[in-house]
Motif scaffolding. Sequence first.
Motif, short mmCIF file in Angstrom:
data_model
loop_
_atom_site.label_atom_id
_atom_site.label_comp_id
_atom_site.label_asym_id
_atom_site.label_seq_id
_atom_site.Cartn_x
_atom_site.Cartn_y
_atom_site.Cartn_z
N LEU A 73 37.59 80.05 70.31
CA LEU A 73 36.14 80.13 70.27
C LEU A 73 35.56 79.17 69.23
O LEU A 73 34.46 78.65 69.40
N SER A 74 36.31 78.90 68.17
CA SER A 74 35.82 77.99 67.13
C SER A 74 35.79 76.54 67.61
O SER A 74 35.24 75.68 66.93
N LYS A 92 29.76 80.83 64.36
CA LYS A 92 30.16 82.22 64.13
C LYS A 92 31.68 82.35 64.04
O LYS A 92 32.20 83.04 63.16
N ALA A 93 32.39 81.69 64.94
CA ALA A 93 33.86 81.76 64.93
C ALA A 93 34.41 81.15 63.64
O ALA A 93 35.33 81.70 63.03
N ALA A 113 32.91 81.00 60.75
CA ALA A 113 32.62 81.94 59.66
C ALA A 113 33.65 83.08 59.63
O ALA A 113 34.15 83.44 58.56
N TRP A 114 33.98 83.62 60.80
CA TRP A 114 34.98 84.68 60.85
C TRP A 114 36.34 84.16 60.39
O TRP A 114 37.05 84.84 59.65
N LEU A 115 36.71 82.97 60.84
CA LEU A 115 38.01 82.42 60.46
C LEU A 115 38.10 82.15 58.96
O LEU A 115 39.15 82.38 58.35
N ILE A 116 37.03 81.70 58.37
CA ILE A 116 37.02 81.50 56.92
C ILE A 116 37.16 82.83 56.21
O ILE A 116 37.94 82.96 55.26
N SER A 117 36.46 83.85 56.69
CA SER A 117 36.58 85.19 56.09
C SER A 117 37.99 85.72 56.20
O SER A 117 38.53 86.28 55.24
N ILE A 118 38.60 85.52 57.35
CA ILE A 118 39.98 85.98 57.54
C ILE A 118 40.91 85.19 56.63
O ILE A 118 41.85 85.74 56.04
N GLY A 119 40.64 83.90 56.47
CA GLY A 119 41.44 83.07 55.57
C GLY A 119 41.34 83.52 54.13
O GLY A 119 42.33 83.52 53.40
N ILE A 151 35.56 88.88 67.68
CA ILE A 151 35.47 88.18 68.97
C ILE A 151 34.23 88.63 69.74
O ILE A 151 33.49 87.80 70.28
N ARG A 152 33.99 89.93 69.75
CA ARG A 152 32.81 90.45 70.45
C ARG A 152 31.52 89.93 69.80
O ARG A 152 30.56 89.61 70.48
N ASN A 153 31.52 89.83 68.46
CA ASN A 153 30.36 89.31 67.75
C ASN A 153 30.14 87.83 68.08
O ASN A 153 29.01 87.41 68.34
N VAL A 154 31.19 87.06 68.07
CA VAL A 154 31.09 85.63 68.37
C VAL A 154 30.57 85.41 69.79
O VAL A 154 29.74 84.53 70.03
#
Length: 122
Positions: free
Chosen positions: A13-14, A24-25, A27-33, A51-54
Amino acid sequence: MTYEEKYSDLVELSHSDNPEIKEKADAWLISIGLQGAAELKVSAFLLDLAIRNVKGEITRDEVSQSLNAHYANMPKDETKRSHGLDGDYEILPPDSPRIKKIEEYNRKLRPALYAQLDKKSL
């Protein structure tokens, strides 16, 4: 679907052509990182919500509500709060070796993004 497959879906998705989905993807990946740099692993449940948010199926507020409901009855492990990522925050000085560790981790996670950032900073 396995954890790795869910994570791969988020990475895919990123790479979307849609800038809103990509942002959005990312941002989530950075947070997970950041969680990974703190030696934590996000749950498959959170990956599903991400994933649902993205994809626009749920809002950030709905993500938060779902997390609060899902973990409402789980005992809190106070020893894990010491790293500052469970609702608290900590300010790292600019020369902190942890900042370098976080950046190195994220560079491995998102090499194309950092290549673009490096080009812009030249």
